[in-house]
Design a protein around this motif. Sequence first.
Motif, PDB file in Angstrom:
ATOM      1  N   THR A 110     -21.410  69.743 -27.074  1.00 25.43           N
ATOM      2  CA  THR A 110     -22.253  68.307 -27.112  1.00 25.43           C
ATOM      3  C   THR A 110     -21.165  67.127 -26.947  1.00 25.43           C
ATOM      4  N   GLN A 111     -20.003  67.057 -27.411  1.00 31.40           N
ATOM      5  CA  GLN A 111     -19.175  66.254 -27.205  1.00 31.40           C
ATOM      6  C   GLN A 111     -18.622  66.132 -25.766  1.00 31.40           C
ATOM      7  N   LEU A 112     -18.553  67.320 -25.254  1.00 32.11           N
ATOM      8  CA  LEU A 112     -18.007  67.384 -23.709  1.00 32.11           C
ATOM      9  C   LEU A 112     -19.251  66.876 -22.811  1.00 32.11           C
ATOM     10  N   ASP A 113     -20.332  67.192 -23.339  1.00 28.16           N
ATOM     11  CA  ASP A 113     -21.695  66.714 -22.303  1.00 28.16           C
ATOM     12  C   ASP A 113     -21.525  65.230 -22.428  1.00 28.16           C
ATOM     13  N   ALA A 114     -21.370  64.570 -23.590  1.00 28.34           N
ATOM     14  CA  ALA A 114     -21.606  63.134 -23.845  1.00 28.34           C
ATOM     15  C   ALA A 114     -20.260  62.531 -22.937  1.00 28.34           C
ATOM     16  N   ILE A 115     -19.200  63.116 -22.918  1.00 30.20           N
ATOM     17  CA  ILE A 115     -18.021  62.577 -22.368  1.00 30.20           C
ATOM     18  C   ILE A 115     -18.268  62.625 -20.605  1.00 30.20           C
ATOM     19  N   THR A 116     -18.968  63.804 -20.147  1.00 32.85           N
ATOM     20  CA  THR A 116     -19.241  64.075 -18.755  1.00 32.85           C
ATOM     21  C   THR A 116     -20.047  62.781 -18.406  1.00 32.85           C
ATOM     22  N   ARG A 117     -21.318  62.649 -19.327  1.00 31.93           N
ATOM     23  CA  ARG A 117     -22.095  61.472 -18.971  1.00 31.93           C
ATOM     24  C   ARG A 117     -21.542  60.036 -18.737  1.00 31.93           C
ATOM     25  N   ARG A 118     -20.684  59.898 -19.873  1.00 30.36           N
ATOM     26  CA  ARG A 118     -19.770  58.393 -19.892  1.00 30.36           C
ATOM     27  C   ARG A 118     -18.926  58.208 -18.489  1.00 30.36           C
ATOM     28  N   LEU A 119     -18.297  59.432 -18.056  1.00 31.51           N
ATOM     29  CA  LEU A 119     -17.453  59.333 -16.940  1.00 31.51           C
ATOM     30  C   LEU A 119     -18.508  59.018 -15.652  1.00 31.51           C
ATOM     31  N   ARG A 120     -19.537  59.681 -15.742  1.00 29.03           N
ATOM     32  CA  ARG A 120     -20.495  59.484 -14.543  1.00 29.03           C
ATOM     33  C   ARG A 120     -20.960  57.960 -14.426  1.00 29.03           C
ATOM     34  N   ARG A 121     -21.277  57.545 -15.859  1.00 30.02           N
ATOM     35  CA  ARG A 121     -21.613  56.268 -15.789  1.00 30.02           C
ATOM     36  C   ARG A 121     -20.404  55.154 -15.491  1.00 30.02           C
ATOM     37  N   GLU A 122     -19.484  55.179 -16.168  1.00 36.64           N
ATOM     38  CA  GLU A 122     -18.196  54.141 -16.208  1.00 36.64           C
ATOM     39  C   GLU A 122     -16.948  54.542 -15.323  1.00 36.64           C
TER      40      GLU A 122
ATOM     41  N   ASP B 251     -15.860  59.150 -10.533  1.00 39.26           N
ATOM     42  CA  ASP B 251     -16.852  60.013 -11.004  1.00 39.26           C
ATOM     43  C   ASP B 251     -18.519  59.504 -10.452  1.00 39.26           C
ATOM     44  N   ARG B 252     -18.562  58.215 -10.432  1.00 41.82           N
ATOM     45  CA  ARG B 252     -19.882  57.785 -10.004  1.00 41.82           C
ATOM     46  C   ARG B 252     -19.881  58.155  -8.357  1.00 41.82           C
ATOM     47  N   GLU B 253     -18.876  58.067  -7.612  1.00 45.01           N
ATOM     48  CA  GLU B 253     -19.178  58.410  -5.987  1.00 45.01           C
ATOM     49  C   GLU B 253     -19.380  59.815  -5.871  1.00 45.01           C
TER      50      GLU B 253
ATOM     51  N   GLU C 184      -7.285  76.058 -18.344  1.00 45.08           N
ATOM     52  CA  GLU C 184      -8.154  76.045 -17.165  1.00 45.08           C
ATOM     53  C   GLU C 184      -9.676  76.269 -17.415  1.00 45.08           C
ATOM     54  N   LEU C 185      -9.994  77.213 -18.442  1.00 40.50           N
ATOM     55  CA  LEU C 185     -11.519  77.333 -18.797  1.00 40.50           C
ATOM     56  C   LEU C 185     -11.918  76.206 -19.163  1.00 40.50           C
ATOM     57  N   GLY C 186     -11.326  75.085 -19.618  1.00 46.10           N
ATOM     58  CA  GLY C 186     -11.661  73.618 -20.253  1.00 46.10           C
ATOM     59  C   GLY C 186     -12.229  73.081 -18.837  1.00 46.10           C
ATOM     60  N   ASP C 187     -11.306  73.217 -17.775  1.00 47.34           N
ATOM     61  CA  ASP C 187     -11.517  72.451 -16.482  1.00 47.34           C
ATOM     62  C   ASP C 187     -12.671  73.211 -15.710  1.00 47.34           C
ATOM     63  N   VAL C 188     -12.885  74.437 -16.094  1.00 40.34           N
ATOM     64  CA  VAL C 188     -14.004  75.098 -15.445  1.00 40.34           C
ATOM     65  C   VAL C 188     -15.338  74.593 -15.860  1.00 40.34           C
ATOM     66  N   LEU C 189     -15.144  74.530 -17.177  1.00 44.62           N
ATOM     67  CA  LEU C 189     -16.257  74.094 -18.046  1.00 44.62           C
ATOM     68  C   LEU C 189     -16.764  72.854 -17.615  1.00 44.62           C
ATOM     69  N   PHE C 190     -15.842  71.869 -17.605  1.00 47.07           N
ATOM     70  CA  PHE C 190     -16.244  70.760 -17.087  1.00 47.07           C
ATOM     71  C   PHE C 190     -16.733  70.439 -15.811  1.00 47.07           C
ATOM     72  N   GLN C 191     -16.347  71.392 -15.089  1.00 45.68           N
ATOM     73  CA  GLN C 191     -16.901  71.453 -13.569  1.00 45.68           C
ATOM     74  C   GLN C 191     -18.699  71.765 -13.694  1.00 45.68           C
ATOM     75  N   VAL C 192     -18.938  72.584 -14.595  1.00 50.64           N
ATOM     76  CA  VAL C 192     -20.005  73.143 -14.821  1.00 50.64           C
ATOM     77  C   VAL C 192     -21.135  72.117 -15.506  1.00 50.64           C
ATOM     78  N   HIS C 193     -20.512  71.511 -16.501  1.00 49.48           N
ATOM     79  CA  HIS C 193     -21.199  70.161 -17.040  1.00 49.48           C
ATOM     80  C   HIS C 193     -21.450  69.218 -15.872  1.00 49.48           C
TER      81      HIS C 193
ATOM     82  N   LEU D 153     -25.563  66.392 -12.331  1.00 47.73           N
ATOM     83  CA  LEU D 153     -25.632  65.911 -10.859  1.00 47.73           C
ATOM     84  C   LEU D 153     -27.249  66.455 -10.853  1.00 47.73           C
ATOM     85  N   LEU D 154     -27.613  67.884 -10.991  1.00 45.01           N
ATOM     86  CA  LEU D 154     -28.841  68.480 -10.918  1.00 45.01           C
ATOM     87  C   LEU D 154     -29.878  67.519 -11.731  1.00 45.01           C
ATOM     88  N   GLU D 155     -29.505  67.200 -13.037  1.00 43.99           N
ATOM     89  CA  GLU D 155     -30.426  66.521 -14.008  1.00 43.99           C
ATOM     90  C   GLU D 155     -30.767  65.249 -13.232  1.00 43.99           C
TER      91      GLU D 155
END
Length: 264
Positions: free
Chosen positions: A11-23, A27-29, A61-70, A75-77
Amino acid sequence: MAGQDAAQALTQLDAITRRLRRECPWDREQDERSIVPHTVEEAYELADAAHQRDDGKLLDELGDVLFQVHFLALLLEERGAGDLTQVAEHVTEKLIRRHPHVFGEADVANATEVLKNWDAIKRTEPGREPGVFGEVPENLPSLLHARKLQRRVASSGFDFPGDDPAGPLQAVHEELAEVERATTAEERFHELGDLLFSVVNVARKLTVDPELALRAASGRFRSRVTAAGELAASDGGSWDDLPPEQQLAYYARARLTQGDLHQQ
């Protein structure tokens, strides 16, 4: 990790991903086409960590791949085409469907039969491209592309019998002879391709990833040439200025120093 802790971390990773996409301007591009090269790069770094059996690097590296998935799921959402929940639900349904020997009544004798059933089930799923080679990505690295083609056709029954690599090894010897007999550039190109394809078939029978095996061999070669250059420098010489026979002698010394004389 306990289920509650895992859920909280995701849940925390998802929140950080969303914040990066906004701010974050970078990431916005991004869209899926611009981000997926990074996804592929991270997957290769993950594979390298696994091959090295480096648990610390594997965790990273698993963390990096997990971030890519999020990120890709986000983007789909954003365009209403799905979300991370649907991604998880879809893969869960697919795993259950393709493992009838675990979640159903099917019987399998070994891992080879599991893969054969997996490919057969995939071909029956709605919306998939028809044919033995349906949905084989053309942009896979050549060695992995060859292996995937071989696996697909093997699942249809067209294969050397069993797991014995004797047949594919014989094919390698035959293709090598064809390379030796080739006289034109076109013939060499054709026969060398057949030889490499046959070697991939041996790797498949031995359950060795040809891409990782070749990368590991390249890494050993690189390490030994570097060590050979250092040995030359310690003797007051320069690797680039040495005649080939002296370079070979230093390379042999480097192999002795690093061991594994059966390699390279």
